[in-house]
Design a protein around this motif. Sequence first.
Motif, PDB file in Angstrom:
ATOM      1  N   VAL A 271      39.891  45.993  22.993  1.00  0.00           N
ATOM      2  CA  VAL A 271      40.553  44.700  22.780  1.00  0.00           C
ATOM      3  C   VAL A 271      39.628  43.725  22.071  1.00  0.00           C
ATOM      4  O   VAL A 271      40.004  43.071  21.090  1.00  0.00           O
ATOM      5  N   VAL A 272      38.392  43.600  22.552  1.00  0.00           N
ATOM      6  CA  VAL A 272      37.479  42.612  21.989  1.00  0.00           C
ATOM      7  C   VAL A 272      37.092  42.946  20.553  1.00  0.00           C
ATOM      8  O   VAL A 272      36.673  42.062  19.784  1.00  0.00           O
ATOM      9  N   SER A 273      37.250  44.216  20.158  1.00  0.00           N
ATOM     10  CA  SER A 273      36.893  44.613  18.793  1.00  0.00           C
ATOM     11  C   SER A 273      38.013  44.360  17.792  1.00  0.00           C
ATOM     12  O   SER A 273      37.796  44.454  16.581  1.00  0.00           O
ATOM     13  N   MET A 274      39.212  44.033  18.272  1.00  0.00           N
ATOM     14  CA  MET A 274      40.355  43.873  17.375  1.00  0.00           C
ATOM     15  C   MET A 274      40.339  42.498  16.718  1.00  0.00           C
ATOM     16  O   MET A 274      40.026  41.492  17.368  1.00  0.00           O
ATOM     17  N   PRO A 275      40.669  42.409  15.435  1.00  0.00           N
ATOM     18  CA  PRO A 275      40.698  41.113  14.743  1.00  0.00           C
ATOM     19  C   PRO A 275      41.668  40.145  15.411  1.00  0.00           C
ATOM     20  O   PRO A 275      42.797  40.508  15.742  1.00  0.00           O
ATOM     21  N   GLY A 276      41.209  38.927  15.641  1.00  0.00           N
ATOM     22  CA  GLY A 276      42.056  37.901  16.242  1.00  0.00           C
ATOM     23  C   GLY A 276      42.152  37.974  17.746  1.00  0.00           C
ATOM     24  O   GLY A 276      42.932  37.230  18.355  1.00  0.00           O
ATOM     25  N   ALA A 277      41.361  38.860  18.374  1.00  0.00           N
ATOM     26  CA  ALA A 277      41.437  39.017  19.830  1.00  0.00           C
ATOM     27  C   ALA A 277      40.309  38.268  20.520  1.00  0.00           C
ATOM     28  O   ALA A 277      39.209  38.121  19.979  1.00  0.00           O
ATOM     29  N   SER A 278      40.593  37.787  21.716  1.00  0.00           N
ATOM     30  CA  SER A 278      39.566  37.154  22.550  1.00  0.00           C
ATOM     31  C   SER A 278      39.901  37.420  24.010  1.00  0.00           C
ATOM     32  O   SER A 278      41.061  37.337  24.412  1.00  0.00           O
ATOM     33  N   ILE A 279      38.887  37.781  24.783  1.00  0.00           N
ATOM     34  CA  ILE A 279      39.070  38.009  26.214  1.00  0.00           C
ATOM     35  C   ILE A 279      38.787  36.706  26.947  1.00  0.00           C
ATOM     36  O   ILE A 279      37.688  36.163  26.871  1.00  0.00           O
ATOM     37  N   LEU A 280      39.793  36.197  27.653  1.00  0.00           N
ATOM     38  CA  LEU A 280      39.636  34.935  28.373  1.00  0.00           C
ATOM     39  C   LEU A 280      38.916  35.136  29.699  1.00  0.00           C
ATOM     40  O   LEU A 280      38.180  34.263  30.146  1.00  0.00           O
ATOM     41  N   PHE A 281      39.171  36.257  30.349  1.00  0.00           N
ATOM     42  CA  PHE A 281      38.389  36.608  31.539  1.00  0.00           C
ATOM     43  C   PHE A 281      38.521  38.100  31.783  1.00  0.00           C
ATOM     44  O   PHE A 281      39.488  38.744  31.374  1.00  0.00           O
ATOM     45  N   HIS A 282      37.511  38.647  32.451  1.00  0.00           N
ATOM     46  CA  HIS A 282      37.533  40.050  32.857  1.00  0.00           C
ATOM     47  C   HIS A 282      36.841  40.139  34.207  1.00  0.00           C
ATOM     48  O   HIS A 282      35.615  40.099  34.289  1.00  0.00           O
ATOM     49  N   GLY A 283      37.653  40.208  35.245  1.00  0.00           N
ATOM     50  CA  GLY A 283      37.144  40.265  36.611  1.00  0.00           C
ATOM     51  C   GLY A 283      37.490  39.006  37.379  1.00  0.00           C
ATOM     52  O   GLY A 283      37.231  37.893  36.916  1.00  0.00           O
ATOM     53  N   ILE A 284      38.120  39.175  38.548  1.00  0.00           N
ATOM     54  CA  ILE A 284      38.442  38.030  39.405  1.00  0.00           C
ATOM     55  C   ILE A 284      37.885  38.279  40.803  1.00  0.00           C
ATOM     56  O   ILE A 284      37.766  39.425  41.244  1.00  0.00           O
ATOM     57  N   ARG A 285      37.569  37.203  41.474  1.00  0.00           N
ATOM     58  CA  ARG A 285      37.017  37.315  42.822  1.00  0.00           C
ATOM     59  C   ARG A 285      38.155  37.440  43.839  1.00  0.00           C
ATOM     60  O   ARG A 285      38.354  36.574  44.703  1.00  0.00           O
ATOM     61  N   CYS A 286      38.908  38.507  43.700  1.00  0.00           N
ATOM     62  CA  CYS A 286      40.008  38.763  44.633  1.00  0.00           C
ATOM     63  C   CYS A 286      40.272  40.260  44.678  1.00  0.00           C
ATOM     64  O   CYS A 286      40.643  40.861  43.665  1.00  0.00           O
ATOM     65  N   MET A 287      40.044  40.845  45.834  1.00  0.00           N
ATOM     66  CA  MET A 287      40.318  42.266  46.017  1.00  0.00           C
ATOM     67  C   MET A 287      41.786  42.456  46.385  1.00  0.00           C
ATOM     68  O   MET A 287      42.376  41.604  47.046  1.00  0.00           O
ATOM     69  N   PRO A 288      42.400  43.558  45.978  1.00  0.00           N
ATOM     70  CA  PRO A 288      41.825  44.682  45.237  1.00  0.00           C
ATOM     71  C   PRO A 288      42.040  44.595  43.723  1.00  0.00           C
ATOM     72  O   PRO A 288      41.988  45.602  43.037  1.00  0.00           O
ATOM     73  N   ALA A 289      42.294  43.398  43.202  1.00  0.00           N
ATOM     74  CA  ALA A 289      42.581  43.240  41.773  1.00  0.00           C
ATOM     75  C   ALA A 289      41.340  42.855  40.974  1.00  0.00           C
ATOM     76  O   ALA A 289      41.448  42.384  39.844  1.00  0.00           O
ATOM     77  N   LYS A 290      40.176  43.082  41.531  1.00  0.00           N
ATOM     78  CA  LYS A 290      38.910  42.635  40.943  1.00  0.00           C
ATOM     79  C   LYS A 290      38.729  42.991  39.468  1.00  0.00           C
ATOM     80  O   LYS A 290      38.296  42.145  38.682  1.00  0.00           O
ATOM     81  N   PRO A 291      39.037  44.224  38.997  1.00  0.00           N
ATOM     82  CA  PRO A 291      38.745  44.559  37.590  1.00  0.00           C
ATOM     83  C   PRO A 291      39.739  43.995  36.577  1.00  0.00           C
ATOM     84  O   PRO A 291      39.598  44.256  35.376  1.00  0.00           O
ATOM     85  N   SER A 292      40.737  43.251  37.018  1.00  0.00           N
ATOM     86  CA  SER A 292      41.783  42.776  36.106  1.00  0.00           C
ATOM     87  C   SER A 292      41.204  41.853  35.038  1.00  0.00           C
ATOM     88  O   SER A 292      40.195  41.173  35.253  1.00  0.00           O
ATOM     89  N   GLY A 293      41.867  41.824  33.899  1.00  0.00           N
ATOM     90  CA  GLY A 293      41.430  40.944  32.822  1.00  0.00           C
ATOM     91  C   GLY A 293      42.599  40.428  32.018  1.00  0.00           C
ATOM     92  O   GLY A 293      43.731  40.919  32.127  1.00  0.00           O
ATOM     93  N   PHE A 294      42.303  39.427  31.190  1.00  0.00           N
ATOM     94  CA  PHE A 294      43.352  38.812  30.379  1.00  0.00           C
ATOM     95  C   PHE A 294      42.783  38.461  29.017  1.00  0.00           C
ATOM     96  O   PHE A 294      41.686  37.912  28.904  1.00  0.00           O
ATOM     97  N   ALA A 295      43.537  38.795  27.974  1.00  0.00           N
ATOM     98  CA  ALA A 295      43.088  38.539  26.604  1.00  0.00           C
ATOM     99  C   ALA A 295      44.261  38.032  25.780  1.00  0.00           C
ATOM    100  O   ALA A 295      45.426  38.173  26.158  1.00  0.00           O
ATOM    101  N   MET A 296      43.932  37.434  24.649  1.00  0.00           N
ATOM    102  CA  MET A 296      44.939  37.044  23.669  1.00  0.00           C
ATOM    103  C   MET A 296      44.645  37.776  22.370  1.00  0.00           C
ATOM    104  O   MET A 296      43.510  37.769  21.879  1.00  0.00           O
ATOM    105  N   LEU A 297      45.664  38.433  21.833  1.00  0.00           N
ATOM    106  CA  LEU A 297      45.577  39.077  20.528  1.00  0.00           C
ATOM    107  C   LEU A 297      46.443  38.244  19.597  1.00  0.00           C
ATOM    108  O   LEU A 297      47.653  38.425  19.515  1.00  0.00           O
ATOM    109  N   GLY A 298      45.820  37.273  18.939  1.00  0.00           N
ATOM    110  CA  GLY A 298      46.593  36.278  18.215  1.00  0.00           C
ATOM    111  C   GLY A 298      47.382  35.462  19.219  1.00  0.00           C
ATOM    112  O   GLY A 298      46.820  34.859  20.129  1.00  0.00           O
TER     113      GLY A 298
END
Length: 409
Positions: A271-298
């Motif tokens: 995701v981070v390598s794609m043109p126009g993409a940015s990762i807003l967060f990767h990882g939350i302090r809440c189990m069991p969803a800890k590895p979750s992330g969110f990005a915008m591709l354009g």
Amino acid sequence: MISKDDGEEKTVLKLISLKDALELIRGAFSEYFPRVEEVKVEDAAGRVSADDVYSAVNVPAYPVAAVDGYSVASVDLEAASVAHPVRLREVGGGLGRLSRGEAVYVNTGSWIPDGADAVVKRENARRVGGYVEIVRRVPRGKNIMPAGEVVRVGDKIVGKGRRIRPEEVAMLMEVGIERVAVYRRCRVALIAVGDELYEGYQERGVRAINYAYIAARKIEAMGGEVSMIDVSPDDPVTLEEKLGDAAQKCEAVFTLGGCSVGENDIVPKVVVSMPGASILFHGIRCMPAKPSGFAMLGARPILMLPGHVVSMTAALYLLGRPLLNILQGLVEPEDVVVFASCGDSVAARPGMGQLVFVRIEKAGNGYVAHPFGWGTNSLRSIAWTDGFIMLEEGRGVERGQVVPVHLIR
């Protein structure tokens, strides 16, 4: 986030609070307005209203009978009693006006003729020849539904940003509304990631990605429209192609698996390598969803869900549902909460919040919520869960403690 160690790229979770994660998601759509379409009123149930909808008429439009019986002038019955019954002349229906000393039979919902101001229940009257004998008085307005009792002109039937319920559809029909403006359903692409899933999918189809099936049905229950389900191997080139294709065809992309920190967890790197993409967060302090992330591709959101079925389901409720609410214009929370006594203790996790799935049992006049773990029987725990409890960072719960349970419908 992506870091470099001895020249090799590695994925490292940079944990943020659930509250901060939700603020980042909302911030990404601060100027977002869902597209609007018109649908027939009979197709509006479950859709989100794009406007406040008001009634232009009264319902009922005129006074109607609330029971089966005889419409009368209440003044005629002021002296009625068992010892001195009053007899009124029974006249046929269709009269424009009821005269003193007369009664006309009406069914529930029938209009009340002028001159009548009450209805005597059928069981409280007796036919005698061409007359109706009544043994008790009735007050003015008794058993009559006045005009506008259900809805008055100017009453709001549906609010903007609310999901339209079947009962509200019936009300819209009642006031003569034929079409309503609703927000378009958000089209979601779901991409499962993993060599083992890709190979199994080629052989057995959707049965090999049953966790993706769970995700798809839950997304639809939350108001989304899963218009694309795909599977990618652990190959960056293939995954990038599939992400790009999904972002062109759909309003949101949900990935399943491949978002943790293992060697084959390639989703954040791609995701981070794609043109126009940015990762807003990767990882939350809440189990069991800890590895979750969110990005915008354009302008397209990409929600990265863990592959473990309990973690995936938790992330859908914590992050997926709020995201879908934004994308479909839903402004009011839809949680149904009951209070229950916790059937077992749940240990605190230092610095981590927790979403704990529970099964609810009736106990006396209340409920008991039995927490599930998320080990080898994880699919069973999801299949049998009735709801979940939320624990703040560093907090646990003791056995017998009363907790709010968010029901899963």
